[in-house]
Design a protein around this motif. Sequence first.
Motif, short mmCIF file in Angstrom:
data_model
loop_
_atom_site.label_atom_id
_atom_site.label_comp_id
_atom_site.label_asym_id
_atom_site.label_seq_id
_atom_site.Cartn_x
_atom_site.Cartn_y
_atom_site.Cartn_z
N SER A 284 0.86 -1.10 -0.02
CA SER A 284 -0.01 0.07 0.04
C SER A 284 1.00 1.31 -0.05
N PHE A 285 0.38 2.14 -0.94
CA PHE A 285 1.59 3.50 -1.06
C PHE A 285 1.44 4.09 0.27
N ASP A 286 0.32 4.28 1.15
CA ASP A 286 0.25 5.04 2.25
C ASP A 286 1.01 4.44 3.14
N ASP A 287 1.01 3.25 3.24
CA ASP A 287 1.82 2.34 4.42
C ASP A 287 3.22 2.37 3.93
N ILE A 288 3.68 2.38 2.51
CA ILE A 288 5.19 2.63 2.33
C ILE A 288 5.67 3.94 2.80
N TRP A 289 4.84 4.86 2.38
CA TRP A 289 5.08 6.50 2.68
C TRP A 289 5.23 6.52 4.13
N ASP A 290 4.42 6.04 4.98
CA ASP A 290 4.48 6.06 6.63
C ASP A 290 5.82 5.44 6.93
N TYR A 291 6.29 4.28 6.31
CA TYR A 291 7.68 3.71 6.71
C TYR A 291 8.69 4.62 6.20
N TYR A 292 8.76 5.13 4.97
CA TYR A 292 9.88 6.17 4.36
C TYR A 292 9.83 7.46 5.27
N SER A 293 8.61 7.97 5.82
CA SER A 293 8.87 9.19 6.69
C SER A 293 8.92 8.77 8.11
N LEU A 294 9.03 7.56 8.47
CA LEU A 294 8.97 7.11 9.84
C LEU A 294 7.77 7.59 10.65
N GLY A 295 6.69 7.61 10.17
CA GLY A 295 5.50 8.00 10.92
C GLY A 295 5.54 9.46 11.05
N GLY A 296 6.12 10.30 10.19
CA GLY A 296 6.13 11.78 10.19
C GLY A 296 7.23 12.15 11.14
N ARG A 297 8.21 11.43 11.32
CA ARG A 297 9.25 11.69 12.52
C ARG A 297 10.28 12.26 11.79
N ILE A 298 10.24 12.27 10.41
CA ILE A 298 11.44 13.04 9.67
C ILE A 298 10.66 14.43 8.70
N PRO A 299 11.12 15.49 9.30
CA PRO A 299 10.52 16.55 8.63
C PRO A 299 10.81 16.93 7.26
N GLY A 300 10.15 17.67 6.51
CA GLY A 300 10.39 18.12 5.26
C GLY A 300 10.24 17.15 4.16
N LEU A 301 9.31 16.25 4.20
CA LEU A 301 9.27 15.22 3.06
C LEU A 301 7.97 15.33 2.15
N GLU A 302 7.02 16.35 2.64
CA GLU A 302 5.83 16.09 2.05
C GLU A 302 5.80 16.56 0.52
N ASP A 303 6.75 17.43 0.24
CA ASP A 303 6.93 17.80 -1.39
C ASP A 303 7.20 16.74 -2.01
N ASP A 304 7.79 15.46 -1.60
CA ASP A 304 8.20 14.49 -2.37
C ASP A 304 6.90 13.47 -2.50
N LYS A 305 6.01 13.48 -1.52
CA LYS A 305 5.01 12.55 -1.58
C LYS A 305 4.22 12.31 -2.90
N GLU A 306 3.90 13.15 -3.74
CA GLU A 306 2.92 12.79 -4.64
C GLU A 306 4.29 12.49 -5.98
N LYS A 307 5.32 12.86 -5.91
CA LYS A 307 6.48 12.32 -6.76
C LYS A 307 6.47 10.98 -6.61
N PHE A 308 6.53 10.45 -5.50
CA PHE A 308 6.82 8.97 -5.38
C PHE A 308 5.62 8.29 -5.72
N ARG A 309 4.51 8.70 -5.47
CA ARG A 309 3.11 8.18 -5.87
C ARG A 309 3.01 8.06 -7.29
#
Length: 402
Positions: A284-309
Amino acid sequence: MAVAIESPIFQAIGQDMARPKEVEKPGIAADGPLYWWNTSGCDLANMLHEAGYSEEVQRRFLSYYRDTICPRLGERPNDSSIKSGVGRDGNPFEYSFELKGSTKSQAVRFVVDVSELRPVNRSSPLSVAHSEQAIDSLSPRTPGFDDTWYRALSRWFVQSDLPEQEQEALVAKVGYQTSVILGFDVHKTVSSPYSLPVLGKVYFSPCFVAAAKGISRWQAARLGVRQLPGITSYPKILQSLEIIDDYLSTKPQDWEEGLRYVATDFVASEKARLKVYMRYAGDSFDDIWDYYSLGGRIPGLEDDKEKFRDLMELTSGGEHKTRSGKREISDQRSVAKVAKKATAIYFSLSAGNAYPAPKICIYPANYAKNDEVIARGLDEWLRKYGWSDGGKTMEEQVKRVL
């Protein structure tokens, strides 16, 4: 697929490959190094040629590959050969073009497993002697070479000092025999008359020490990092390590078994990166993104989310959206074996960054109908986000070199 180009440097260097003294090793059939040179050596030569490397850089790197790596790959493989732990089909290589949004220039990277598999070292199946030999040859020819952290991690992760029967038991428990793999980023320039144009890296499997000590693979990695000499001088690395640990503590225990590698560079500790490679069984993309961002613990990643999707959708030919979300997340331990195609996420820990720097490796072949769909989707993504220079497409380049 027939190779459409052949590097002129490969042809020139290969002329004296029949049986030079540099590639002879006791116990290795004469055609072993020649086989590896004519297969993987040809692939790498064509990639360097296609990526626009100078003839001097190509010559230096390929000469090193021919004389140092090929002999340590052993004999030509056959149906009874032990498979490597690198490629999902058991081959000992992964190589790639590196693309960056900040530059239109391409680079070539690869990893290789030179474990003693062909023939197998029966008396010490977890031996890393071939890797040590290749690393020793890098030392005098790589500016800034430093193996301090490599040596410390090797003492922790490598189990080759155990008695033969204990090594065999660990191999049986883990399911493969590769303790260490080597990596190379090939630079575009050379810094001195005799230097090699590479950044050397090493990847350790945490599986053997975890099995030997009865701990999880993640805990094996965490303990391995914390025992590094001088690590307390780099509090940001330790902070990043604990951010990952905090995220994993919110997940089922078997998530700690998804760890695949712990890696570092052959540079001084203050410049080195520690990288932890995790495999994730869900799709699931949302689950993969959650792992990638460590549940929001890493700041400054939101701009990349749709690129990865977009990347996942385009390289799957639109199939990821309709077919994902069905894979069971029931056995993280099994996906640490590369034979299963799973998303890979790695976190780079460095002295100058207070947060882990994440990267992601997706496997669109799980969904795409064929390789052409993947290549064309990647080209579309590169154009969409301004990473294409308008020249040859990735589809054209890959077809020209492999």
